[in-house]
Each structure stands twice: as structure tokens, then as C-alpha cells.
Design an enzyme around this catalytic site. Structure first.
Site, PDB file in Angstrom:
ATOM      1  N   SER A  45      49.999  68.722  23.157  1.00 34.64           N
ATOM      2  CA  SER A  45      48.591  68.396  23.349  1.00 34.64           C
ATOM      3  C   SER A  45      48.267  68.241  24.837  1.00 34.64           C
ATOM      4  O   SER A  45      48.460  69.170  25.608  1.00 34.64           O
ATOM      5  CB  SER A  45      48.233  67.136  22.540  1.00 34.64           C
ATOM      6  OG  SER A  45      46.845  66.966  22.436  1.00 34.64           O
TER       7      SER A  45
ATOM      8  N   ASP B 296      46.442  70.595  16.744  1.00 35.89           N
ATOM      9  CA  ASP B 296      47.256  69.790  17.651  1.00 35.89           C
ATOM     10  C   ASP B 296      48.701  69.625  17.187  1.00 35.89           C
ATOM     11  O   ASP B 296      48.964  69.190  16.065  1.00 35.89           O
ATOM     12  CB  ASP B 296      46.599  68.410  17.762  1.00 35.89           C
ATOM     13  CG  ASP B 296      47.060  67.625  18.967  1.00 35.89           C
ATOM     14  OD1 ASP B 296      48.254  67.689  19.294  1.00 35.89           O
ATOM     15  OD2 ASP B 296      46.218  66.943  19.576  1.00 35.89           O
TER      16      ASP B 296
END
Length: 315
Positions: free
Chosen positions: A43, A173
Site C-alpha cells: 500500500s 490493497d
């Protein structure tokens, strides 16, 4: 000896590890990327890893957060709250524009370091891991645009929309399964790169952490209404603990160095831009304290040059 750097996910809290690395660079007088054989980030940590791999200094990456963070997490607070009930809180457009402004049209294959950046395929439920061509069978990802890799690993559900790859794959993510990617990194080093377990030195940097607090859930059998608000923190805490434990068992506890500052509950948020200065200051402070221990282990000599198995045609 093989040296590995890993960076957790955490939204705008990525300012903390970015600032930490800036202070390290100021001390050693060189880019931190030059000292690591493998860099793994999830991320926001993935964005930092990609930047380091492309040759950006930690100072340039921190400046990116300071400049672009307010635009990425902008908008009317009430509108964001209302949207969060049925849509993601933020549009992908400002994030894409910010990433394009720094990475342009560059490809993963331009990285000068081995990189691993996790995501998740929502169509199949399988993990989707972007990797540089550091193994003969890794013959596709190096052609991927850096911006698409960054958008995929940072597409946090409820915060940003699902990212569609050029092939149409819905990706979200990597923090859903590897927010702390240190275990993934050590498995990659041993299982894919075939590095000996006892040759590894691992520096794992978090984005600050809060103590787990489930309140009365420890005593009473509450249902969805109670646990729905707490379960994310529970599984994120458990994932980080499991990942760190995996790395320590495989590489040895004495070879895994974890930097992750505990903070009071609610002190920082994934999208709270007003705390950027505080996160920056904390990162610098923690680095000053850690440098004496880390320098002789990680920063006494640069890592060997990375030569990929497959190269871009124009390189």
C-alpha cells in the site's frame, strides 16, 4: 549477507517511514535503496518501495507525501462520510494524478532494486504480487506501469475504488493480507531467491501502531453490531504479529529489526492530513535513536548491483 527492507501499509501514515528513511539518508550520505538487496512494500509502503527502486531519494518521496497528501485525501468531510456508506470515501483520480506526476510512464522493469509489491485479486480471491524480474520465471510484471502497480496495492476498500488492471483484473490493497509484509519478504528471499536463511538481515518499518483494544468483547458474546467496528483492527494486528513471527522464525529473531512506534488509540488516521508534521517529526526522532544500531548492520557497505533476468526493450 543479504539485506531486506520492508515497509508497512498505512495511508498518509507513510510519512513516518518516509521521514525515518530521510534521516537515515542524511546520516549515511547516500540513498538507502543502494544498501538493500530486496525491498518489499504494501500500500503506502508499496509506493515508497517503488520510489526507492526507481532511484528517488527518501527526501523526494517524503516531499511527495507532503505535497500530494492533502489533494489525495481532500474533499468535504460530511460528503465523504455519506459516500462511505455506499461508495469509497475518495476518488482515485487525485491519487492517479499524484502518482503520474512523480512516476510518469515508467515501468516496474526500470527498478534498480528487487521489488515485491502485494495486491489482492477480487475476482478469484487469490493474492496478486507484483515482482521485478529477479527470477527466470518472472517474465511479465516488469512490463507493468509503476502507476498501475501503485494504484493496485493502495486501493484500500472503503477509501479508494477497486483498481482495474489493463487486463481487466479487479485489484485491491495488499494490506488485506500482507499489511506488514516482512513475512512475505523473508519467504521470497528463501523460497524464490534461494538465499540462505542465515544470510538474511531484515529491517521492517511500520507506520505507527495502536494497542489492540476490543473493550468488553473479551468478556461478552457480542454480535456483528459490536465486532463490525473492531474486527478490522483485530485482523490487522493479528496479521502483523503473524508476519513478524514468520520472519523471525525463518531468519532468526536476532536478524529481524522492527521499527514501529506505538501511539495512543486514535492518535493518527490513514487519511488525517493535519498530522503530517507530527508523523514527520516522529519518523526523524525514531531514526536518530536507531542509527547507531542499524548503521553497522545495514549501512556499512552498499548491496550488490541487481541484474534482472528479463529487461525492457528500450533499456
Amino acid at each position: 549477507m543479504k539485506k531486506i527492507l520492508t515497509i508497512d501499509g498505512g495511508g498518509i501514515k507513510g510519512v513516518f517511514p518516509a521521514s525515518f528513511l530521510v534521516t537515515i539518508e542524511d546520516s549515511i550520505g547516500n540513498s538507502v535503496a543502494n544498501y538493500f538487496d530486496l525491498i518489499v512494500g504494501t500500500s503506502t509502503g508499496g509506493i515508497i518501495a517503488l520510489g526507492l527502486g526507481l532511484g528517488f531519494s527518501a527526501k523526494e518521496i517524503l516531499a511527495f507525501y507532503e505535497k500530494s497528501g492533502p489533494a489525495i485525501f481532500a474533499g468535504n468531510r460530511l460528503l465523504r462520510l455519506l459516500r462511505s456508506f455506499g461508495f469509497s470515501k475518495y476518488s482515485q483520480k487525485p491519487l492517479r494524478e499524484a502518482l503520474t506526476s512523480i512516476f510518469g510512464e515508467r515501468k516496474l522493469g526500470e527498478s534498480t532494486r528487487r521489488l515485491v509489491v502485494p495486491s489482492l485479486n477480487l475476482e478469484t480471491g487469490e493474492v496478486h504480487i507484483y515482482k521485478t524480474s529477479h527470477n527466470p520465471r518472472l517474465e511479465r510484471d516488469y512490463k507493468e506501469p509503476i502507476v498501475d502497480v501503485a494504484l493496485a496495492t493502495a486501493a484500500a476498500p472503503t477509501y479508494f475504488p477497486t483498481h482495474r488492471s489493463a487486463a481487466g483484473t479487479p485489484l485491491v490493497d495488499g494490506g488485506l493480507w500482507a499489511n506488514n509484509p516482512v513475512g512475505l519478504a523473508v519467504v521470497e528471499a528463501i523460497g524464490v531467491l534461494d538465499w540462505p536463511m542465515d544470510s538474511l538481515k531484515v529491517l521492517s518499518i511500520g507506520c505507527t501502531s495502536e494497542p489492540l483494544n476490543v473493550g468488553l468483547g473479551r468478556r461478552f458474546a457480542f454480535g456483528l453490531g459490536y465486532w463490525g467496528l473492531k474486527i478490522v483492527n483485530v485482523f490487522m494486528t493479528a496479521q502483523s504479529s503473524s508476519s513478524l513471527g514468520t520472519a523471525q522464525i525463518l531468519a532468526g529473531h536476532e536478524n529481524v529489526f522492527r521499527i514501529d512506534l506505538p501511539v495512543p488509540k486514535g492518535r493518527f488516521g490513514l487519511d488525517v492530513i493535519k498530522e503530517i508534521p507530527s508523523l514527520k517529526g516522529l519518523g526523524a526522532t525514531e531514526a536518530r535513536k536507531a542509527i547507531p544500531q542499524l548503521r553497522p548492520i545495514f549501512f556499512n557497505a552498499p548491496a550488490e548491483e541487481f541484474t534482472p533476468y528479463h529487461k525492457l526493450e528500450n533499456n
